[in-house]
Each structure stands twice: as structure tokens, then as C-alpha cells.
Design a protein around this motif. Structure first.
Motif, PDB file in Angstrom:
ATOM      1  N   GLU A  16       0.850  -1.214   0.023  1.00  0.00           N
ATOM      2  CA  GLU A  16      -0.020   0.110  -0.208  1.00  0.00           C
ATOM      3  C   GLU A  16       0.884   1.331  -0.082  1.00  0.00           C
ATOM      4  N   GLN A  17       2.105   1.225   0.132  1.00  0.00           N
ATOM      5  CA  GLN A  17       2.999   2.267   0.106  1.00  0.00           C
ATOM      6  C   GLN A  17       3.170   2.574  -1.506  1.00  0.00           C
ATOM      7  N   LEU A  18       2.572   1.563  -2.467  1.00  0.00           N
ATOM      8  CA  LEU A  18       2.912   2.074  -3.948  1.00  0.00           C
ATOM      9  C   LEU A  18       1.808   3.049  -4.258  1.00  0.00           C
ATOM     10  N   PRO A  19       2.095   4.037  -4.874  1.00  0.00           N
ATOM     11  CA  PRO A  19       1.251   5.243  -5.525  1.00  0.00           C
ATOM     12  C   PRO A  19      -0.120   4.452  -6.023  1.00  0.00           C
ATOM     13  N   GLN A  20       0.152   3.431  -7.037  1.00  0.00           N
ATOM     14  CA  GLN A  20      -0.809   2.739  -7.834  1.00  0.00           C
ATOM     15  C   GLN A  20      -1.912   1.899  -6.926  1.00  0.00           C
ATOM     16  N   VAL A  21      -1.653   1.584  -5.757  1.00  0.00           N
ATOM     17  CA  VAL A  21      -2.452   0.780  -4.897  1.00  0.00           C
ATOM     18  C   VAL A  21      -3.434   1.660  -3.917  1.00  0.00           C
ATOM     19  N   ALA A  22      -4.782   1.907  -3.813  1.00  0.00           N
ATOM     20  CA  ALA A  22      -5.489   2.490  -3.009  1.00  0.00           C
ATOM     21  C   ALA A  22      -5.670   1.441  -1.829  1.00  0.00           C
ATOM     22  N   ASP A  23      -5.858   0.088  -2.015  1.00  0.00           N
ATOM     23  CA  ASP A  23      -6.360  -0.738  -0.721  1.00  0.00           C
ATOM     24  C   ASP A  23      -5.925  -2.163  -1.248  1.00  0.00           C
ATOM     25  N   SER A  24      -5.593  -3.124  -0.223  1.00  0.00           N
ATOM     26  CA  SER A  24      -5.233  -4.424  -0.595  1.00  0.00           C
ATOM     27  C   SER A  24      -5.885  -5.151   0.613  1.00  0.00           C
ATOM     28  N   MET A  25      -6.017  -6.551   0.132  1.00  0.00           N
ATOM     29  CA  MET A  25      -6.334  -7.640   1.262  1.00  0.00           C
ATOM     30  C   MET A  25      -5.605  -8.836   0.811  1.00  0.00           C
ATOM     31  N   LEU A  26      -4.976  -9.698   1.540  1.00  0.00           N
ATOM     32  CA  LEU A  26      -4.493 -10.783   1.334  1.00  0.00           C
ATOM     33  C   LEU A  26      -5.209 -12.051   1.954  1.00  0.00           C
TER      34      LEU A  26
ATOM     35  N   ALA B 105       2.546  -4.585 -15.132  1.00  0.00           N
ATOM     36  CA  ALA B 105       3.479  -3.601 -14.624  1.00  0.00           C
ATOM     37  C   ALA B 105       3.071  -3.446 -13.070  1.00  0.00           C
ATOM     38  N   LEU B 106       1.925  -3.408 -12.602  1.00  0.00           N
ATOM     39  CA  LEU B 106       1.610  -3.294 -11.146  1.00  0.00           C
ATOM     40  C   LEU B 106       1.932  -4.495 -10.420  1.00  0.00           C
ATOM     41  N   GLU B 107       1.452  -5.696 -11.099  1.00  0.00           N
ATOM     42  CA  GLU B 107       1.888  -7.031 -10.320  1.00  0.00           C
ATOM     43  C   GLU B 107       3.438  -7.088 -10.306  1.00  0.00           C
ATOM     44  N   GLY B 108       4.150  -6.488 -11.099  1.00  0.00           N
ATOM     45  CA  GLY B 108       5.738  -6.538 -10.866  1.00  0.00           C
ATOM     46  C   GLY B 108       6.229  -5.698  -9.838  1.00  0.00           C
ATOM     47  N   ALA B 109       5.513  -4.523  -9.583  1.00  0.00           N
ATOM     48  CA  ALA B 109       5.942  -3.548  -8.730  1.00  0.00           C
ATOM     49  C   ALA B 109       5.320  -4.066  -7.359  1.00  0.00           C
ATOM     50  N   ILE B 110       4.219  -4.768  -7.219  1.00  0.00           N
ATOM     51  CA  ILE B 110       4.098  -5.435  -5.958  1.00  0.00           C
ATOM     52  C   ILE B 110       4.827  -6.685  -5.676  1.00  0.00           C
ATOM     53  N   ALA B 111       5.244  -7.360  -6.610  1.00  0.00           N
ATOM     54  CA  ALA B 111       6.310  -8.287  -6.273  1.00  0.00           C
ATOM     55  C   ALA B 111       7.444  -7.820  -5.808  1.00  0.00           C
ATOM     56  N   VAL B 112       8.171  -6.858  -6.570  1.00  0.00           N
ATOM     57  CA  VAL B 112       9.162  -6.337  -6.002  1.00  0.00           C
ATOM     58  C   VAL B 112       9.229  -5.532  -4.626  1.00  0.00           C
ATOM     59  N   ALA B 113       8.174  -4.895  -4.424  1.00  0.00           N
ATOM     60  CA  ALA B 113       7.904  -4.350  -3.116  1.00  0.00           C
ATOM     61  C   ALA B 113       7.973  -5.555  -1.905  1.00  0.00           C
ATOM     62  N   ILE B 114       7.156  -6.387  -2.211  1.00  0.00           N
ATOM     63  CA  ILE B 114       7.146  -7.593  -1.241  1.00  0.00           C
ATOM     64  C   ILE B 114       8.421  -8.250  -0.909  1.00  0.00           C
ATOM     65  N   ARG B 115       9.078  -8.451  -2.211  1.00  0.00           N
ATOM     66  CA  ARG B 115      10.399  -9.132  -2.099  1.00  0.00           C
ATOM     67  C   ARG B 115      11.315  -8.456  -1.469  1.00  0.00           C
ATOM     68  N   THR B 116      11.300  -7.325  -1.499  1.00  0.00           N
ATOM     69  CA  THR B 116      12.382  -6.281  -1.173  1.00  0.00           C
ATOM     70  C   THR B 116      12.166  -5.959   0.409  1.00  0.00           C
ATOM     71  N   SER B 117      10.826  -5.576   0.709  1.00  0.00           N
ATOM     72  CA  SER B 117      10.680  -5.486   2.403  1.00  0.00           C
ATOM     73  C   SER B 117      10.541  -6.517   3.142  1.00  0.00           C
ATOM     74  N   LEU B 118      10.264  -7.848   2.468  1.00  0.00           N
ATOM     75  CA  LEU B 118       9.819  -9.015   3.323  1.00  0.00           C
ATOM     76  C   LEU B 118      10.653 -10.138   2.899  1.00  0.00           C
ATOM     77  N   SER B 119      10.201 -10.752   1.986  1.00  0.00           N
ATOM     78  CA  SER B 119      10.591 -12.064   1.361  1.00  0.00           C
ATOM     79  C   SER B 119       9.703 -12.529  -0.071  1.00  0.00           C
ATOM     80  N   PRO B 120      10.908 -13.179  -0.819  1.00  0.00           N
ATOM     81  CA  PRO B 120       9.965 -13.805  -2.067  1.00  0.00           C
ATOM     82  C   PRO B 120       8.841 -14.453  -1.830  1.00  0.00           C
ATOM     83  N   ARG B 121       8.830 -15.246  -0.586  1.00  0.00           N
ATOM     84  CA  ARG B 121       7.919 -16.168  -0.377  1.00  0.00           C
ATOM     85  C   ARG B 121       6.658 -15.597  -0.212  1.00  0.00           C
ATOM     86  N   PHE B 122       6.458 -14.420  -0.041  1.00  0.00           N
ATOM     87  CA  PHE B 122       5.323 -13.594   0.295  1.00  0.00           C
ATOM     88  C   PHE B 122       4.671 -13.124  -0.849  1.00  0.00           C
TER      89      PHE B 122
END
Length: 137
Positions: free
Chosen positions: A12-22, A49-66
Motif C-alpha cells: 500500500e506504499q505503492l502510489p498505484q494501490v489504494a487498498d489491498s487484502m491478502l 506492471a503493477l503486479e511486478g511492482a507489487i512483487a518487487v515491493a514484497i520481495r524487497t521489504s519482506l521475502s520472495p515467499r510472500f
């Protein structure tokens, strides 16, 4: 075990994402599937493009397994009257629980999005049963 709050803060820090739920779903084969519902910000779409940005954000701040297995554009995120994301009721819907046992529109701050989730859960279960029956998806 990583909490969803850390994933939300990364996504949700990504400007393209207003809200999310996992939600974390188990398949008939016992595998886990992470499904991320994303409400895109005004002027954005859930695309590669957004899916890629989400994957990078999660991989970078947490872990690829998330990194989620599926990213699905959603019209809104179901929340309780106190504002909490309704992860468990939606997970149960996808697992095949009867709607009336899972979620009550009266206990939801966003009842207008529930029909969409109910329909998505039905599609998900239909695809899952087709796959486990050996049909080609």
C-alpha cells in the motif's frame, strides 16, 4: 510467521494501490496459494506492471515467499464496522463455506463489495474442482 500487516504496508506504499487484502488458500492438493486483492488508485489498473511492482515491493521489504500467486483487481475491500479487513470471512468464502455462515452484510462497513467476492469465490471453487477433476483449465 509474517503477519499480513507487513505485507499491506509494503504493497500500500505503492502510489498505484489504494487498498489491498491478502488471503492464503489451501488447494485440494494441500498447496498454499496467496491471493492478493488490489483496489487500484484512481487512474491505475491492475496489470503486469503493477503486479511486478507489487512483487518487487514484497520481495524487497519482506521475502520472495510472500509474493502472491494471484493478484486480482477488486472493487473494494470488505471491512468490519470497526474498519478491519475481513480476511478470514473472505478466505472461508473461497474455501466453500456457506455465505450466511461467513459474512453478514449488517456486520460489514462495505456491504456493496460482498456480492463481488461471493461471485469470485464461486468462480474460484469451480476452477479448482475442474482442475482436481482433471479437466483442462
Amino acid at each position: 510467521r509474517m503477519g499480513t500487516a507487513e505485507i499491506y504496508s509494503a504493497v500500500e506504499q505503492l502510489p498505484q494501490v489504494a487498498d489491498s487484502m491478502l488471503i492464503d488458500l489451501e488447494t485440494a492438493q494441500g498447496e498454499s496459494r496467496l491471493i492478493l486483492f488490489v483496489v487500484p488508485s484512481e487512474g491505475f489498473a491492475v496489470d503486469a506492471a503493477l503486479e511486478g511492482a507489487i512483487a518487487v515491493a514484497i520481495r524487497t521489504s519482506l521475502s520472495p515467499r510472500f509474493v502472491p500467486d494471484r493478484v486480482i483487481a477488486a472493487p473494494g475491500i470488505p471491512r468490519t464496522l470497526s474498519g478491519k479487513k475481513q480476511e478470514l470471512p473472505i478466505k472461508r468464502l473461497f474455501a466453500g463455506w456457506p455465505v450466511e455462515k461467513v459474512v453478514s452484510p449488517d456486520a460489514t462497513a462495505t456491504p456493496e463489495v460482498l456480492p463481488w467476492y461471493i461471485q469470485q469465490a464461486q468462480h474460484w471453487r469451480q476452477r479448482a474442482s475442474d482442475i482436481s477433476a482433471g479437466a483442462v483449465a
